[in-house]
Design a protein around this motif. Sequence first.
Motif, PDB file in Angstrom:
ATOM      1  N   SER A   1       0.839  -1.200   0.000  1.00  0.00           N
ATOM      2  CA  SER A   1       0.000   0.000   0.000  1.00  0.00           C
ATOM      3  C   SER A   1       0.872   1.247   0.000  1.00  0.00           C
ATOM      4  CB  SER A   1      -0.911   0.009   1.228  1.00  0.00           C
ATOM      5  OG  SER A   1      -1.671   1.202   1.285  1.00  0.00           O
ATOM      6  N   VAL A   2       0.388   2.275  -0.691  1.00  0.00           N
ATOM      7  CA  VAL A   2       1.055   3.578  -0.706  1.00  0.00           C
ATOM      8  C   VAL A   2       0.700   4.321   0.572  1.00  0.00           C
ATOM      9  CG1 VAL A   2       1.140   5.820  -1.859  1.00  0.00           C
ATOM     10  CG2 VAL A   2       1.085   3.718  -3.211  1.00  0.00           C
ATOM     11  N   GLY A   3       1.678   4.953   1.199  1.00  0.00           N
ATOM     12  CA  GLY A   3       1.436   5.736   2.395  1.00  0.00           C
ATOM     13  C   GLY A   3       0.979   7.159   2.063  1.00  0.00           C
ATOM     14  N   LYS A   4       0.621   7.920   3.109  1.00  0.00           N
ATOM     15  CA  LYS A   4       0.113   9.273   2.914  1.00  0.00           C
ATOM     16  C   LYS A   4       1.159  10.189   2.287  1.00  0.00           C
ATOM     17  CE  LYS A   4      -3.865   8.379   4.924  1.00  0.00           C
ATOM     18  NZ  LYS A   4      -5.078   8.191   4.133  1.00  0.00           N
ATOM     19  N   PHE A   5       2.431   9.979   2.613  1.00  0.00           N
ATOM     20  CA  PHE A   5       3.471  10.827   2.032  1.00  0.00           C
ATOM     21  C   PHE A   5       3.505  10.669   0.516  1.00  0.00           C
ATOM     22  CE2 PHE A   5       5.468  11.694   6.169  1.00  0.00           C
ATOM     23  CZ  PHE A   5       5.899  12.994   5.963  1.00  0.00           C
ATOM     24  N   GLU A   6       3.484   9.434   0.050  1.00  0.00           N
ATOM     25  CA  GLU A   6       3.512   9.210  -1.393  1.00  0.00           C
ATOM     26  C   GLU A   6       2.204   9.665  -2.050  1.00  0.00           C
ATOM     27  OE1 GLU A   6       5.563   5.538  -2.938  1.00  0.00           O
ATOM     28  OE2 GLU A   6       5.384   4.969  -0.826  1.00  0.00           O
ATOM     29  N   ALA A   7       1.080   9.464  -1.341  1.00  0.00           N
ATOM     30  CA  ALA A   7      -0.216   9.882  -1.896  1.00  0.00           C
ATOM     31  C   ALA A   7      -0.292  11.390  -2.054  1.00  0.00           C
ATOM     32  CB  ALA A   7      -1.347   9.395  -0.994  1.00  0.00           C
ATOM     33  N   ALA A   8       0.446  12.116  -1.185  1.00  0.00           N
ATOM     34  CA  ALA A   8       0.418  13.580  -1.229  1.00  0.00           C
ATOM     35  C   ALA A   8       1.495  14.156  -2.126  1.00  0.00           C
ATOM     36  CB  ALA A   8       0.575  14.142   0.180  1.00  0.00           C
TER      37      ALA A   8
ATOM     38  N   THR B   1       0.000  18.622  -0.681  1.00  0.00           N
ATOM     39  CA  THR B   1       0.147  18.974   0.729  1.00  0.00           C
ATOM     40  C   THR B   1      -0.317  17.824   1.606  1.00  0.00           C
ATOM     41  OG1 THR B   1      -0.258  21.312   0.246  1.00  0.00           O
ATOM     42  CG2 THR B   1      -0.539  20.612   2.537  1.00  0.00           C
ATOM     43  N   LEU B   2       0.477  17.528   2.649  1.00  0.00           N
ATOM     44  CA  LEU B   2       0.093  16.537   3.663  1.00  0.00           C
ATOM     45  C   LEU B   2      -0.242  17.274   4.946  1.00  0.00           C
ATOM     46  CD1 LEU B   2      -0.198  13.628   4.707  1.00  0.00           C
ATOM     47  CD2 LEU B   2       2.268  13.667   5.229  1.00  0.00           C
ATOM     48  N   PHE B   3      -1.470  17.088   5.421  1.00  0.00           N
ATOM     49  CA  PHE B   3      -1.909  17.734   6.659  1.00  0.00           C
ATOM     50  C   PHE B   3      -1.894  16.708   7.787  1.00  0.00           C
ATOM     51  CE2 PHE B   3      -5.639  18.928   9.425  1.00  0.00           C
ATOM     52  CZ  PHE B   3      -4.957  19.924  10.117  1.00  0.00           C
ATOM     53  N   LEU B   4      -1.050  16.936   8.779  1.00  0.00           N
ATOM     54  CA  LEU B   4      -0.931  16.042   9.932  1.00  0.00           C
ATOM     55  C   LEU B   4      -1.646  16.688  11.110  1.00  0.00           C
ATOM     56  CD1 LEU B   4       2.828  15.015   9.572  1.00  0.00           C
ATOM     57  CD2 LEU B   4       0.801  13.756   8.801  1.00  0.00           C
TER      58      LEU B   4
ATOM     59  N   ARG C   1      12.174   6.201  -1.646  1.00  0.00           N
ATOM     60  CA  ARG C   1      11.334   6.786  -2.688  1.00  0.00           C
ATOM     61  C   ARG C   1      11.263   8.293  -2.469  1.00  0.00           C
ATOM     62  NH1 ARG C   1       8.142   2.258  -4.622  1.00  0.00           N
ATOM     63  NH2 ARG C   1       8.513   0.482  -3.236  1.00  0.00           N
ATOM     64  N   PRO C   2      11.701   9.108  -3.407  1.00  0.00           N
ATOM     65  CA  PRO C   2      11.650  10.560  -3.238  1.00  0.00           C
ATOM     66  C   PRO C   2      10.205  11.069  -3.211  1.00  0.00           C
ATOM     67  CG  PRO C   2      12.314  10.003  -5.476  1.00  0.00           C
ATOM     68  CD  PRO C   2      12.286   8.714  -4.711  1.00  0.00           C
ATOM     69  N   VAL C   3       9.942  12.041  -2.352  1.00  0.00           N
ATOM     70  CA  VAL C   3       8.607  12.635  -2.270  1.00  0.00           C
ATOM     71  C   VAL C   3       8.740  14.156  -2.273  1.00  0.00           C
ATOM     72  CG1 VAL C   3       7.441  10.735  -1.101  1.00  0.00           C
ATOM     73  CG2 VAL C   3       8.662  12.419   0.261  1.00  0.00           C
ATOM     74  N   ASN C   4       7.826  14.799  -2.942  1.00  0.00           N
ATOM     75  CA  ASN C   4       7.774  16.262  -3.002  1.00  0.00           C
ATOM     76  C   ASN C   4       6.484  16.703  -2.317  1.00  0.00           C
ATOM     77  OD1 ASN C   4       7.855  18.972  -3.637  1.00  0.00           O
ATOM     78  ND2 ASN C   4       7.255  18.683  -5.777  1.00  0.00           N
ATOM     79  N   VAL C   5       6.570  16.892  -1.025  1.00  0.00           N
ATOM     80  CA  VAL C   5       5.383  17.137  -0.213  1.00  0.00           C
ATOM     81  C   VAL C   5       5.600  18.363   0.671  1.00  0.00           C
ATOM     82  CG1 VAL C   5       3.896  16.213   1.615  1.00  0.00           C
ATOM     83  CG2 VAL C   5       4.749  14.701  -0.179  1.00  0.00           C
TER      84      VAL C   5
END
Length: 777
Positions: A548-555, A559-562, A594-598
């Motif tokens: 499963s993809v996590g919230k970081f990758e999904a965003a 923007t990821l709101f914690l 995995r690089p993320v741009n969040v």
Amino acid sequence: MNICIGFLFSLTGITSLTEIGQYRAAVYALEKFQIDNSKSNITFTFEARDIRSDPIESYRQALDMARSGIKVFVGCYTSACRKAILPVLEQYDCLLIYPALYEGQEIHPNVFYVGEIPNQQITSLLKFTIEQFGKKVYLIGNDYVYPRYTNQQIREMLYELDGKVIGEKYVPLGHKEFSTYLEEIKHSSSNAILSTLVGESILPFYKMYYELGFNPEEIPIISPITTELEIQAMGPKYAAGHYSCFSYFQSLDIPENDLLVKGMKEKYGLDTVISSVMCSTYIGVQIVLDAICHLQSTERKKITKYLYEKEFSSPSGKIKIESNHHLSREMRIGKAKENGQFEIVWSSEKQIFARPLLTNTLFDSADEEDIWKGLVEEIGKEVSDGIIAVDQNDKILYVNPHAYEITKAKSGDLFDEANLLDIGYEVMKRKMRKPYNAFLIFIKKRSGQAIQQSNEKYHFGKIATYNPAFQKELRIASISSQFDANVLIFGETGTGKEVLARTIHEQSPRRNGPFIALNAGAIPRELIASELFGYVEGAFTGSKKGGSVGKFEAANGGTLFLDEIGEMPLELQVSLLRVLEERKVVRIGDYKERPVNVRVIAATNRNLKEEIAYQGSFRSDLYYRLNVFTIQIPPLRHRLEDIPYLSAQFLRQFHQYYGKGPLELCDSALQMLQSYYWPGNIRELKNVMERAFLLAIHETKICPMHLPEDFQSSSTIKQSHVVGNLKSLEKQMIEQVLQETKNMTEAAKILGVTRSTLYRKMNKWNIRKKHFKNSSN
């Protein structure tokens, strides 16, 4: 009659070494008072809870005991633990005896602060250090509220003393490796080390200092925290030659201390040592039990009123309980000896008045504050209205506790009348004759009419406000939306933190990317990691096929709101920090980065700054990484001018959804809404408005009868309470001025009224001329 006192001490945890001693002192004080007052009709028992050096545990235990009926508490050594239980004290109207030195940045009506504060302790310590050793000081402390606030004041004080901070380091609570810091100190030009290390960090620091061959005659450790208790635990040879500053040392040669030392040794053994915080605990228990016996009551207001201005003989000498809920006391500096005790090498020889909230300077305003203290607090004792003394330039000279709760203003700040008016308070300003043509300012909650909106409404996306304080925060939000820097949103539950986070995203260049929200407080802790970072197939039992993809990758790209970031488990905060710094994520069970741009926006209803580095709390490095832009959403009770706009907005939404119903509030209903406290904030307002809308769905307007009964009774009680306070305040004010003047002309001039008006007021309140210094007119 039996009365149970609640003891809140860390019997385990990183500050347990200090707090076990406090617990023993509390038990001894209660038992001794019982013996000394055996003829009293009151018997005292205690219930002790282990708060484990943890603010969350402190809150839980205090809440449980308050619900059981306990009204008086003793303990909570750290500032974070003390602050954590303030909501419990307020909700159940309990009293906390706080027996610890602290940063001095608080006056709370439900707390008596029995320990030393910086203007007593740190001021004395710095003057002594500079005179004896030199002006260059190295600061080292644990990373939590007391060391940071205290060192902030130390820097300001050193500036006035022409001193200099050579270095400043903070380590997590419980940190034990100090060789790097001591090597840095050895190669610096420091004349002294001022240590605000606490608990388990004290012992290894002194031991490492000794083992590295430092000489206390050349660079001594100066501490406002290290006591006989810590010296006994580490071994006297490691502390010998170093200095501490307290009101109390076990070696103090006065009869009251001889009795305390003898009694504690008889109860706990001949090797028992007594520290300053233990003595403060003993004093605190004794004075509150004395008040309860005298009053035959545990009612907080009665106890605090009884204790104001009382003087006692104590094991630390004469003390005076001030109306600002702190103690005036004599201060002393001791030099640690080979036998584990302190030789007193300096004494103030007189009581030093406690000046909490002092942040501006070391010396300014001392005379003014002392002069105004008596008058301001005498008037403010019997009323709940806030009273502030200011000079002709609106610089604050003194703030009574209730005014501080409203304004958070401190001595030396500038009085901000506009902000008080904006949040629904009325301000009455009266010029006084002395000193320096100063003024008394009386603050009361506005009543009688619905609060009017200001003319200017500020929009940020779909969010709008008439409130100037919220407008400032929205302007910060607008600026932050144009950058990728992290944002930390503070606000009570129900204030709209997610709405603001979403608006920042919608106004940003990332608006076309995803907005993904995760509530750390609503997900089981064992699932948060997989929700955030994702997982590969077979990573754990129950993991779905393909992973499963996590919230970081999904965003990614958005923007990821914690939300409720303060609830995130401590062990996961390290992983989150790594992702924020490296911009790469590793799924659970995988090794591939995995690089993320969040862009991360976090939110909490907790005060993270005061809880950082505590067990079960929050990491300071993560806090400072998130805290690039900080936005504070005011609670609805501070945005009363927004209630008409928000109510109308909700009514339009409901009307559109149901296809009918009222679109207006009558004036009396609006007044009730603006008189309510709103603990649930905007979320509660929306629920109340929907209920009222449905009850009035066939009416043209919402009226008081459509609101919950709580609103109607709250409005009635509040109005009568305010009127009662104003009446009492006016009478006391006139009597006070008459006592300070010689004739009617002078009194009327000071009060800012005509002689005829003053005569009328005196007749109204049955005030006779005998209140004058003499009877001449």
